[in-house]
Enzyme design. Structure first.
Site, PDB file in Angstrom:
ATOM      1  N   ASP A 136       0.809  -1.209   0.000  1.00 21.64           N
ATOM      2  CA  ASP A 136       0.000   0.000   0.000  1.00 21.64           C
ATOM      3  C   ASP A 136       0.852   1.273   0.000  1.00 21.64           C
ATOM      4  O   ASP A 136       0.621   2.191  -0.783  1.00 21.64           O
ATOM      5  CB  ASP A 136      -0.916  -0.021   1.233  1.00 21.64           C
ATOM      6  CG  ASP A 136      -1.855   1.155   1.291  1.00 21.64           C
ATOM      7  OD1 ASP A 136      -3.024   1.006   0.903  1.00 21.64           O
ATOM      8  OD2 ASP A 136      -1.433   2.247   1.730  1.00 21.64           O
ATOM      9  N   ALA A 164      -4.721   2.852  -0.342  1.00 24.49           N
ATOM     10  CA  ALA A 164      -4.605   2.213  -1.654  1.00 24.49           C
ATOM     11  C   ALA A 164      -5.329   0.875  -1.687  1.00 24.49           C
ATOM     12  O   ALA A 164      -6.035   0.557  -2.648  1.00 24.49           O
ATOM     13  CB  ALA A 164      -3.127   2.029  -2.010  1.00 24.49           C
ATOM     14  N   ASP A 165      -5.164   0.086  -0.645  1.00 22.03           N
ATOM     15  CA  ASP A 165      -5.814  -1.221  -0.603  1.00 22.03           C
ATOM     16  C   ASP A 165      -7.326  -1.093  -0.671  1.00 22.03           C
ATOM     17  O   ASP A 165      -8.000  -1.831  -1.400  1.00 22.03           O
ATOM     18  CB  ASP A 165      -5.422  -1.961   0.679  1.00 22.03           C
ATOM     19  CG  ASP A 165      -4.015  -2.525   0.625  1.00 22.03           C
ATOM     20  OD1 ASP A 165      -3.448  -2.595  -0.477  1.00 22.03           O
ATOM     21  OD2 ASP A 165      -3.484  -2.898   1.683  1.00 22.03           O
ATOM     22  N   TYR A 166      -7.862  -0.166   0.102  1.00 21.46           N
ATOM     23  CA  TYR A 166      -9.313   0.010   0.109  1.00 21.46           C
ATOM     24  C   TYR A 166      -9.820   0.531  -1.240  1.00 21.46           C
ATOM     25  O   TYR A 166     -10.846   0.081  -1.746  1.00 21.46           O
ATOM     26  CB  TYR A 166      -9.734   0.960   1.232  1.00 21.46           C
ATOM     27  CG  TYR A 166      -9.643   0.338   2.602  1.00 21.46           C
ATOM     28  CD1 TYR A 166     -10.471  -0.717   2.967  1.00 21.46           C
ATOM     29  CD2 TYR A 166      -8.739   0.796   3.552  1.00 21.46           C
ATOM     30  CE1 TYR A 166     -10.398  -1.305   4.214  1.00 21.46           C
ATOM     31  CE2 TYR A 166      -8.649   0.229   4.809  1.00 21.46           C
ATOM     32  CZ  TYR A 166      -9.482  -0.825   5.132  1.00 21.46           C
ATOM     33  OH  TYR A 166      -9.403  -1.409   6.375  1.00 21.46           O
TER      34      TYR A 166
END
Length: 365
Positions: A136, A164-166
């Site tokens: 991320d 970023a992951d979400y």
């Protein structure tokens, strides 16, 4: 539920993919989580007092789990039988891994021609960086998004949330839903490659245009903390309030409520120590406590809200009314993905391989 009858075969681990499929599950989709014999590594990420991985618990309720060894022929054959009865495949292995396993899009199409297939990766399936491992923080750094989060000295701040992951999960969710709509309209399946970094860059349309025009890399001036009517102010007890009074009516409401109509003309003046109005407003916020300002914000319509800590959400009246943070029947706190959707029952995150017999019996019928 809107996605009732939609079956998703989920090969994802950790966060972006599980977050995407949790959102689908809450809309009624059946999520079959295919885990390697060792299980999703998130089962061991952030261990709870009961010995469970907190990251796994937070993102995998309402799903079914089956363990299959994808490195063995039998495991791949069983997986293809599962996919033959499914609508969606989502995976987050490194580019090329699913093809090596015999589970890439072309192989899957042979058993399910109208499958909606989504791959999540950091940099896409092909290209300069596609084979590199990253996380991320790297995606945020490369995309230019991290550069938008800086301290007063201009140094980037290390975020404590994996944005970023979400966002990658949201993007995958969006493309899967678009793929399902397209299949409904055309009868054809589709393949979707989600690059998390590319999705982050898509947030910077305003910033790129502003930088080209002005040379400034922090986006629209009024939104970057440079004017007094749109920013963060410290309270007496060292908490913070957000003020977003961009429109004249909201700024006027704030100024009039403070008995300072003379501030109205300073609406878009700078958050600079040489600005006397900025100094006066900063001093004003420091004369009242955090909870006094919350009370003010609920009475005066001026676009003001408290900077809450995570532990305060479940007791905040706004979130409490919607039960966005709720106590689960299995003993932890969970967060709703869709505040306007009611679920008749909510299943806890599955134990590793918990539904193997049930799932295999269904595909053998």
């Amino acid at each position: 539920m809107m996605l009732q009858g939609v079956k998703v075969i989920d090969f994802t681990n950790y966060l972006p993919g599980p977050y995407a499929t949790l959102r689908l599950a809450e809309m009624g989709a059946e999520i079959i989580k295919v885990e390697q014999p060792g299980g999703d590594p998130a089962r061991n990420t952030g261990i709870s007092k009961r010995g469970n991985g907190l990251v796994f618990l937070a993102n995998n309720r309402q799903k079914k789990s089956i363990t299959l060894n994808l490195k063995e022929k039998e495991g791949v054959e069983t997986t293809l039988k599962l996919i033959a009865h499914a609508d969606v495949v989502i995976e987050s292995f490194r580019p090329g891994v699913m093809e090596k396993l015999g589970l890439g899009y072309e192989a899957v199409q042979k058993v399910k021609s109208d499958i909606v297939y989504c791959s999540i990766s950091g940099y896409g399936q092909e290209g300069l960086l596609s084979k590199l491992g990253n996380h991320d923080l790297n995606y945020m750094a490369l995309s230019g998004v991290l550069a938008q989060l800086k301290d007063k000295q201009g140094r980037p701040i290390h975020p404590s949330i994996t944005i970023a992951d979400y966002l990658g999960g949201y993007a995958a969710n969006e493309r899967i839903l678009a793929g399902l709509v397209s299949r409904f309209l055309s009868g054809q399946g589709s393949y979707h490659s989600i690059s998390i970094t590319d999705q982050l860059v898509s947030l910077l349309g305003n910033h790129v245009m502003v930088e080209q025009e002005t040379g400034e890399g922090t986006g629209i001036n009024a939104l970057n903390g440079s004017i007094i009517s749109y920013g963060l102010y410290e309270t007496m007890d060292e908490r913070f309030m957000s003020l977003g009074a961009l429109e004249p009516k909201f700024w006027q409401n704030f100024c009039i409520a403070q008995g300072r109509e003379d501030w109205v003309r300073a609406h878009f003046s700078k958050t600079d120590e040489s600005n006397p109005v900025f100094q006066e407003i900063s001093a004003l916020f420091r004369r009242k406590t955090f909870y006094e300002w919350i009370e003010f914000a609920q009475k005066v319509d001026c676009c003001m809200a408290p900077v809450l800590e995570v532990g305060e959400l479940q007791e905040n009246p706004y979130f409490k009314e919607k039960e966005l943070v709720f106590a689960s029947s299995w003993g932890d706190y969970q967060v709703k993905m869709h505040s306007d959707l009611e679920q008749e029952s909510i299943a806890p995150p599955p134990k590793k391989g918990e539904h193997k017999d049930e799932i295999l019996n269904n595909i053998l019928i």
